[in-house]
Write a protein that holds these residues in place. Structure first.
Motif, PDB file in Angstrom:
ATOM      1  N   GLU A   1      22.893  18.841   6.746  1.00  0.00           N
ATOM      2  CA  GLU A   1      21.913  17.750   6.657  1.00  0.00           C
ATOM      3  C   GLU A   1      22.406  16.616   7.551  1.00  0.00           C
TER       4      GLU A   1
ATOM      5  N   LEU B   1      21.158  12.903   9.196  1.00  0.00           N
ATOM      6  CA  LEU B   1      20.187  11.799   9.231  1.00  0.00           C
ATOM      7  C   LEU B   1      18.914  12.170   8.481  1.00  0.00           C
ATOM      8  N   LYS B   2      19.074  12.742   7.331  1.00  0.00           N
ATOM      9  CA  LYS B   2      17.973  13.167   6.456  1.00  0.00           C
ATOM     10  C   LYS B   2      17.156  14.319   7.034  1.00  0.00           C
ATOM     11  N   TYR B   3      17.671  14.938   8.100  1.00  0.00           N
ATOM     12  CA  TYR B   3      17.000  16.130   8.668  1.00  0.00           C
ATOM     13  C   TYR B   3      17.856  17.360   8.330  1.00  0.00           C
ATOM     14  N   LYS B   4      17.201  18.397   7.903  1.00  0.00           N
ATOM     15  CA  LYS B   4      17.911  19.623   7.501  1.00  0.00           C
ATOM     16  C   LYS B   4      17.825  20.679   8.589  1.00  0.00           C
TER      17      LYS B   4
END
Length: 316
Positions: free
Chosen positions: A230, A232-235
């Motif tokens: 994960e 920067l809040k991106y998976k």
């Protein structure tokens, strides 16, 4: 056949009558001397040279005589076949004395005790007879304390040779054990997180086994490691492809995949690729064996090479 019952028998042919009446001349055999017959000359003189004027000396067999020792030596090669010592005739007194002596029983002599060498301290306690090649000697063991057989001493565990593989494969011909689950449980990539990327999970799929071939362990691994993260809040996921037991000597391919790619802007995607792979424009990179970097993918591959691979190569 001719029947002569009516008259006298027929006379023989003239040729047979002439040969029967011819005299035979035997004078040619007078000069032949038989070597086996002794001549008169040898009977009265030396057996070798025939001299009779000198004093003759008889042989021990009393059959022949010689004028000298030289003649005896020359004739010995012929005379030795018949030369035997002359038999001495016993007188009546001597024969009677010998018969009386034979009638007396001889006292029995005890056999000498067996000789025992200095090196051989064993004793023959069976009897007093002398030891021969055909005499059986029984081995007498000291009486044992217990009636049953004694238990063999076990070797200490430190001296026992370690055996690879399971107990059923004592010959060590071939045995293979699947350790793919062990590889997946020992990835341990928690320490690979960076300032912008956080490690979530990791799993391995493929083949990993430890084989025992003729007593030697052979380790084979070919797996694909999937690392979830994960950033920067991106998976997303990193796919470490074809990670083998020889990954320390060969480059490893890493592919980047975002699970929520539509939400990313182009500039954000470049920054994440730089933090994850170390390159802003690529989604697939090769991590060389001696590569050193701060990117998340490089740290994951380095950790697998330094920790997972050595532990796998020590499996038995």
């Amino acid at each position: 056949e001719v029947d002569n019952s009516d008259g006298p028998p027929p006379s023989p042919p003239p040729s047979l009558l002439s040969t029967a009446t011819m005299p035979v001349d035997y004078s040619k055999f007078d000069k032949i001397v038989d070597s086996d017959d002794e001549t008169e000359k040898k009977k009265n003189g030396c057996e070798n040279c025939g001299k009779a004027e000198v004093k003759l000396l008889r042989c021990r067999c009393k059959k022949v005589a010689y004028c000298s020792l030289d003649c005896q030596r020359k004739d010995y090669k012929y005379h030795k076949r018949v030369c035997t010592p002359a038999k001495v005739q016993k007188t009546p007194e001597a024969s009677s004395s010998s018969s009386s002596s034979e009638k007396k029983p001889k006292p029995q002599q005890k056999p000498p005790p067996p000789r025992v060498s200095k090196d051989d301290s064993s004793e023959d306690e069976d009897d007093d007879e002398p030891i021969t090649w055909y005499k059986h000697r029984e081995t007498k063991l000291p009486p044992s304390e217990s009636s049953g057989p004694s238990k063999l001493a076990e070797k200490p565990k430190a001296e026992q040779k370690s055996q690879l593989g399971s107990a059923w494969n004592a010959a060590g011909t071939w045995e293979e054990r699947d350790v793919t689950k062990w590889v997946s449980e020992n990835l341990d990539l928690n320490n690979c997180s960076t300032e912008f990327v956080t490690f979530v999970d990791a799993k391995a799929e493929g083949d990993a086994s430890v084989g025992v071939i003729r007593g030697k362990a052979k380790r084979i691994m070919d797996v694909n490691v999937t690392v979830s993260f994960e950033a920067l809040k991106y998976k997303g996921k990193l796919h470490v492809r074809d990670f083998t037991h020889e990954a320390e000597k060969e480059p490893v391919q890493v592919h980047l995949e975002f699970t929520d790619a539509p939400k990313l802007t182009p500039e954000t995607a470049k920054n994440l690729k730089l933090a994850l792979l170390g390159h802003p424009d690529k989604t697939t990179v090769l991590v060389e064996p001696n590569a050193v970097g701060a990117a998340f993918a490089q740290k994951c591959v380095q950790h697998l090479r330094r920790h997972l691979l050595p532990n796998f190569l020590r499996l038995e």
